[in-house]
Write an enzyme that holds these catalytic residues in place. Structure first.
Site, PDB file in Angstrom:
ATOM      1  N   GLY A  10      37.830  39.192  26.558  1.00 39.87           N
ATOM      2  CA  GLY A  10      36.646  39.786  27.176  1.00 39.87           C
ATOM      3  C   GLY A  10      36.459  41.237  26.726  1.00 39.87           C
ATOM      4  O   GLY A  10      37.288  41.788  25.988  1.00 39.87           O
ATOM      5  N   ASP A  44      45.048  30.078  32.744  1.00 38.35           N
ATOM      6  CA  ASP A  44      43.706  29.645  33.142  1.00 38.35           C
ATOM      7  C   ASP A  44      43.509  29.915  34.633  1.00 38.35           C
ATOM      8  O   ASP A  44      44.104  29.245  35.476  1.00 38.35           O
ATOM      9  CB  ASP A  44      43.545  28.149  32.819  1.00 38.35           C
ATOM     10  CG  ASP A  44      42.163  27.641  33.192  1.00 38.35           C
ATOM     11  OD1 ASP A  44      41.350  28.436  33.730  1.00 38.35           O
ATOM     12  OD2 ASP A  44      41.901  26.449  32.958  1.00 38.35           O
ATOM     13  N   LEU A  45      42.673  30.872  34.937  1.00 39.79           N
ATOM     14  CA  LEU A  45      42.490  31.279  36.338  1.00 39.79           C
ATOM     15  C   LEU A  45      41.693  30.261  37.156  1.00 39.79           C
ATOM     16  O   LEU A  45      41.575  30.404  38.368  1.00 39.79           O
ATOM     17  CB  LEU A  45      41.815  32.649  36.414  1.00 39.79           C
ATOM     18  CG  LEU A  45      42.594  33.840  35.838  1.00 39.79           C
ATOM     19  CD1 LEU A  45      41.859  35.137  36.123  1.00 39.79           C
ATOM     20  CD2 LEU A  45      44.005  33.926  36.382  1.00 39.79           C
ATOM     21  N   ALA A  69      37.419  37.305  34.635  1.00 39.55           N
ATOM     22  CA  ALA A  69      36.541  37.001  35.765  1.00 39.55           C
ATOM     23  C   ALA A  69      35.470  36.016  35.308  1.00 39.55           C
ATOM     24  O   ALA A  69      35.229  35.864  34.101  1.00 39.55           O
ATOM     25  CB  ALA A  69      35.861  38.268  36.279  1.00 39.55           C
ATOM     26  N   ASP A 111      29.923  46.617  40.969  1.00 36.99           N
ATOM     27  CA  ASP A 111      28.883  47.249  41.790  1.00 36.99           C
ATOM     28  C   ASP A 111      28.051  46.196  42.531  1.00 36.99           C
ATOM     29  O   ASP A 111      27.399  46.507  43.518  1.00 36.99           O
ATOM     30  CB  ASP A 111      27.952  48.102  40.898  1.00 36.99           C
ATOM     31  CG  ASP A 111      27.320  47.303  39.766  1.00 36.99           C
ATOM     32  OD1 ASP A 111      27.939  46.324  39.300  1.00 36.99           O
ATOM     33  OD2 ASP A 111      26.199  47.646  39.345  1.00 36.99           O
ATOM     34  N   TYR A 134      27.905  35.686  42.431  1.00 39.99           N
ATOM     35  CA  TYR A 134      28.899  36.483  41.702  1.00 39.99           C
ATOM     36  C   TYR A 134      29.432  37.610  42.587  1.00 39.99           C
ATOM     37  O   TYR A 134      30.646  37.771  42.741  1.00 39.99           O
ATOM     38  CB  TYR A 134      28.243  37.040  40.425  1.00 39.99           C
ATOM     39  CG  TYR A 134      29.047  38.100  39.708  1.00 39.99           C
ATOM     40  CD1 TYR A 134      30.200  37.773  38.992  1.00 39.99           C
ATOM     41  CD2 TYR A 134      28.647  39.445  39.730  1.00 39.99           C
ATOM     42  CE1 TYR A 134      30.930  38.758  38.328  1.00 39.99           C
ATOM     43  CE2 TYR A 134      29.365  40.419  39.073  1.00 39.99           C
ATOM     44  CZ  TYR A 134      30.516  40.077  38.373  1.00 39.99           C
ATOM     45  OH  TYR A 134      31.234  41.057  37.726  1.00 39.99           O
ATOM     46  N   TRP A 160      27.520  47.485  34.802  1.00 35.10           N
ATOM     47  CA  TRP A 160      26.753  47.426  33.544  1.00 35.10           C
ATOM     48  C   TRP A 160      27.673  47.632  32.317  1.00 35.10           C
ATOM     49  O   TRP A 160      27.433  48.521  31.489  1.00 35.10           O
ATOM     50  CB  TRP A 160      25.671  48.501  33.519  1.00 35.10           C
ATOM     51  CG  TRP A 160      24.608  48.440  34.572  1.00 35.10           C
ATOM     52  CD1 TRP A 160      24.650  47.802  35.777  1.00 35.10           C
ATOM     53  CD2 TRP A 160      23.317  49.068  34.511  1.00 35.10           C
ATOM     54  NE1 TRP A 160      23.480  47.995  36.466  1.00 35.10           N
ATOM     55  CE2 TRP A 160      22.645  48.771  35.710  1.00 35.10           C
ATOM     56  CE3 TRP A 160      22.670  49.858  33.564  1.00 35.10           C
ATOM     57  CZ2 TRP A 160      21.357  49.238  35.979  1.00 35.10           C
ATOM     58  CZ3 TRP A 160      21.400  50.321  33.832  1.00 35.10           C
ATOM     59  CH2 TRP A 160      20.750  50.012  35.024  1.00 35.10           C
TER      60      TRP A 160
HETATM   61  N1  LIG Z   1      30.194  42.808  32.295  1.00 36.63           N
HETATM   62  C1  LIG Z   1      29.675  43.562  33.253  1.00 36.63           C
HETATM   63  O1  LIG Z   1      28.537  44.031  33.152  1.00 36.63           O
HETATM   64  C2  LIG Z   1      30.465  43.891  34.492  1.00 36.63           C
HETATM   65  C3  LIG Z   1      29.847  44.640  35.502  1.00 36.63           C
HETATM   66  C4  LIG Z   1      30.588  44.948  36.650  1.00 36.63           C
HETATM   67  C5  LIG Z   1      31.896  44.516  36.759  1.00 36.63           C
HETATM   68  N2  LIG Z   1      32.459  43.784  35.759  1.00 36.63           N
HETATM   69  C6  LIG Z   1      33.849  43.329  35.929  1.00 36.63           C
HETATM   70  O2  LIG Z   1      34.630  43.914  34.914  1.00 36.63           O
HETATM   71  C7  LIG Z   1      35.694  43.017  34.538  1.00 36.63           C
HETATM   72  C8  LIG Z   1      35.705  42.875  33.041  1.00 36.63           C
HETATM   73  O3  LIG Z   1      34.440  42.369  32.642  1.00 36.63           O
HETATM   74  P1  LIG Z   1      34.068  42.104  31.117  1.00 36.63           P
HETATM   75  O4  LIG Z   1      32.723  42.672  30.897  1.00 36.63           O
HETATM   76  O5  LIG Z   1      35.210  42.468  30.231  1.00 36.63           O
HETATM   77  O6  LIG Z   1      33.911  40.509  31.183  1.00 36.63           O
HETATM   78  P2  LIG Z   1      33.832  39.461  30.014  1.00 36.63           P
HETATM   79  O7  LIG Z   1      33.608  40.118  28.711  1.00 36.63           O
HETATM   80  O8  LIG Z   1      32.910  38.402  30.470  1.00 36.63           O
HETATM   81  O9  LIG Z   1      35.314  38.903  30.010  1.00 36.63           O
HETATM   82  C9  LIG Z   1      35.801  38.131  31.048  1.00 36.63           C
HETATM   83  C10 LIG Z   1      36.977  37.368  30.535  1.00 36.63           C
HETATM   84  O10 LIG Z   1      37.422  36.507  31.584  1.00 36.63           O
HETATM   85  C11 LIG Z   1      37.850  35.349  30.959  1.00 36.63           C
HETATM   86  N3  LIG Z   1      37.827  34.187  31.830  1.00 36.63           N
HETATM   87  C12 LIG Z   1      36.751  33.548  32.351  1.00 36.63           C
HETATM   88  N4  LIG Z   1      37.159  32.457  32.992  1.00 36.63           N
HETATM   89  C13 LIG Z   1      38.508  32.422  32.881  1.00 36.63           C
HETATM   90  C14 LIG Z   1      39.496  31.511  33.325  1.00 36.63           C
HETATM   91  N5  LIG Z   1      39.188  30.405  34.002  1.00 36.63           N
HETATM   92  N6  LIG Z   1      40.793  31.792  33.059  1.00 36.63           N
HETATM   93  C15 LIG Z   1      41.121  32.887  32.353  1.00 36.63           C
HETATM   94  N7  LIG Z   1      40.229  33.765  31.881  1.00 36.63           N
HETATM   95  C16 LIG Z   1      38.940  33.514  32.143  1.00 36.63           C
HETATM   96  C17 LIG Z   1      36.896  35.102  29.809  1.00 36.63           C
HETATM   97  O11 LIG Z   1      37.529  34.265  28.890  1.00 36.63           O
HETATM   98  P3  LIG Z   1      36.772  33.628  27.626  1.00 36.63           P
HETATM   99  O12 LIG Z   1      36.622  34.761  26.655  1.00 36.63           O
HETATM  100  O13 LIG Z   1      37.717  32.565  27.167  1.00 36.63           O
HETATM  101  O14 LIG Z   1      35.466  33.111  28.139  1.00 36.63           O
HETATM  102  C18 LIG Z   1      36.654  36.501  29.317  1.00 36.63           C
HETATM  103  O15 LIG Z   1      37.501  36.818  28.249  1.00 36.63           O
HETATM  104  C19 LIG Z   1      35.455  41.734  35.326  1.00 36.63           C
HETATM  105  O16 LIG Z   1      36.253  41.747  36.477  1.00 36.63           O
HETATM  106  C20 LIG Z   1      34.014  41.824  35.753  1.00 36.63           C
HETATM  107  O17 LIG Z   1      33.763  41.121  36.957  1.00 36.63           O
HETATM  108  C21 LIG Z   1      31.783  43.476  34.631  1.00 36.63           C
END
Ligand SMILES: NC(=O)c1ccc[n+]([C@@H]2O[C@H](COP(=O)([O-])OP(=O)(O)OC[C@H]3O[C@@H](n4cnc5c(N)ncnc54)[C@H](OP(=O)(O)O)[C@@H]3O)[C@@H](O)[C@H]2O)c1
Length: 300
Positions: A10, A44-45, A69, A111, A134, A160
């Site tokens: 991610g 695998d979560l 996530a 957020d 979510y 974001w």
């Molecule tokens: N993206 C945003 O805008 C945003 C905003 C606010 C908060 N956040 C929080 O910030 C954190 C990091 O976000 P990010 O942007 O890095 O997210 P991301 O790029 O979507 O990465 C999430 C990772 O979680 C993995 N995942 C999903 N389902 C899974 C499962 N069943 N078992 C194990 N891994 C799994 C995905 O794996 P795959 O690569 O294999 O799909 C992906 O690598 C998260 O907690 C998110 O909720 C994100």
């Protein structure tokens, strides 16, 4: 210290990986930290048994950083059970494993736990009230963590998130901006973008913190994003300006762009607590978007 990072593929997982040495180590004054990055193939979560299997078959960890996530906000509306398993139940299970291993847990939240109706930046003690699946599942994860781990955990809410990795608002705008002459982007959702590298840097700064490493502390929530306040519309305009893409950005209202999941209107977060506690670097959003767009352009 042995430090486990989930969500290795991610945006945040890859950004942390980028900042550690090629041998997955970081040298602190006190010691050398070993990072172990895992994706869903190893851990695998969505499966309670996969989580148990992973920890039963690996040496204990000193710190667990949960970057994984279910982050697809619209898809979560139709995948409630899966989103709940990954964002809530798996976080509860990780918390109880961290407890058993006497490991610290750094968990990333969002957020979107807020309803976006506030007219001032949210502080950590403001009452969450999520308006989509979510946000509800992420809040349930936060609450479960706090019950299971009243000490030794830390929740960082961010917003974001974008990076040079995978699909995100910035990469989507760069692609669409080249394909189209004009785009409609909402101007009535306000927040702060977060460059994943900046957040990764903040997480690594926390890990180096002596109090965090060495003493038992009450579990806390912190807010982290880049500095600044803007709409998605302003964000898109700035991305095109930096990338020198000639694409008109029309300002539209959220109601003109219906999505399966409702989005909160104003999720600006106050970051004083994390800045004061850990002296982390919080760059202005314009500085960081410049860096990311430059990297993305180099990759083209
Ligand atoms: N993206 C945003 O805008 C945003 C905003 C606010 C908060 N956040 C929080 O910030 C954190 C990091 O976000 P990010 O942007 O890095 O997210 P991301 O790029 O979507 O990465 C999430 C990772 O979680 C993995 N995942 C999903 N389902 C899974 C499962 N069943 N078992 C194990 N891994 C799994 C995905 O794996 P795959 O690569 O294999 O799909 C992906 O690598 C998260 O907690 C998110 O909720 C994100």
């Amino acid at each position: 210290m042995r430090i486990l990072v989930t969500g290795k593929n991610g945006q945040l997982g890859r950004s942390i990986h980028k900042l550690v040495n090629t041998d997955n180590k970081i040298d602190n004054n006190q010691s050398s930290d070993d990072f172990i990055f895992v994706g869903r193939e190893e851990l695998d979560l969505s499966s309670e048994s996969s989580i148990n299997h992973y920890f039963d078959n690996n040496d204990k960890f000193d710190i667990i950083i949960n970057c994984a996530a279910h982050t697809q906000v619209d898809k979560a509306e139709e995948e409630q059970e899966l989103a709940s398993q990954i964002n809530h139940l798996a976080v509860k299970q990780l918390s109880s494993i961290a407890n058993k291993q006497q490991a610290k847990l750094i968990h990333i939240s969002t957020d979107y736990v807020f309803n976006g109706e506030s007219d001032k930046p949210y502080i950590e003690t403001d009452t969450p009230n999520p308006i989509n699946v979510y946000g509800k599942t992420k809040l349930a994860g936060e609450k479960a963590l706090q019950v299971v781990m009243p000490t030794n955990a830390l929740i960082i809410r961010t917003s974001w998130v974008y990076s040079e990795y995978g699909n995100n608002f910035v990469s989507t705008m760069l692609r669409l901006g080249k394909e189209r002459d004009e785009l409609n982007v909402v101007s009535d959702q306000i927040g702060s973008p977060t460059y994943a590298t900046d957040l990764a840097g903040a997480v690594l700064e926390i890990i180096k913190n002596k109090e965090f490493r060495e003493s038992d502390q009450t579990t806390q929530i912190y807010h982290y994003s880049n500095e600044g306040e803007l709409s998605w519309h302003e964000f898109a305009k700035e991305i095109f300006k930096i990338a020198k893409i000639d694409c008109k950005v029309n300002s539209i209202a959220t109601q003109q762009y219906p999505t399966p999941a409702k989005r909160p209107k104003n999720t600006l977060m106050n970051k004083d607590k994390i800045a004061e506690t850990f002296s982390v670097n919080i760059p202005d959003w314009k500085e960081s978007i410049n860096t990311c767009v430059s990297i993305l352009k180099e990759q083209q």
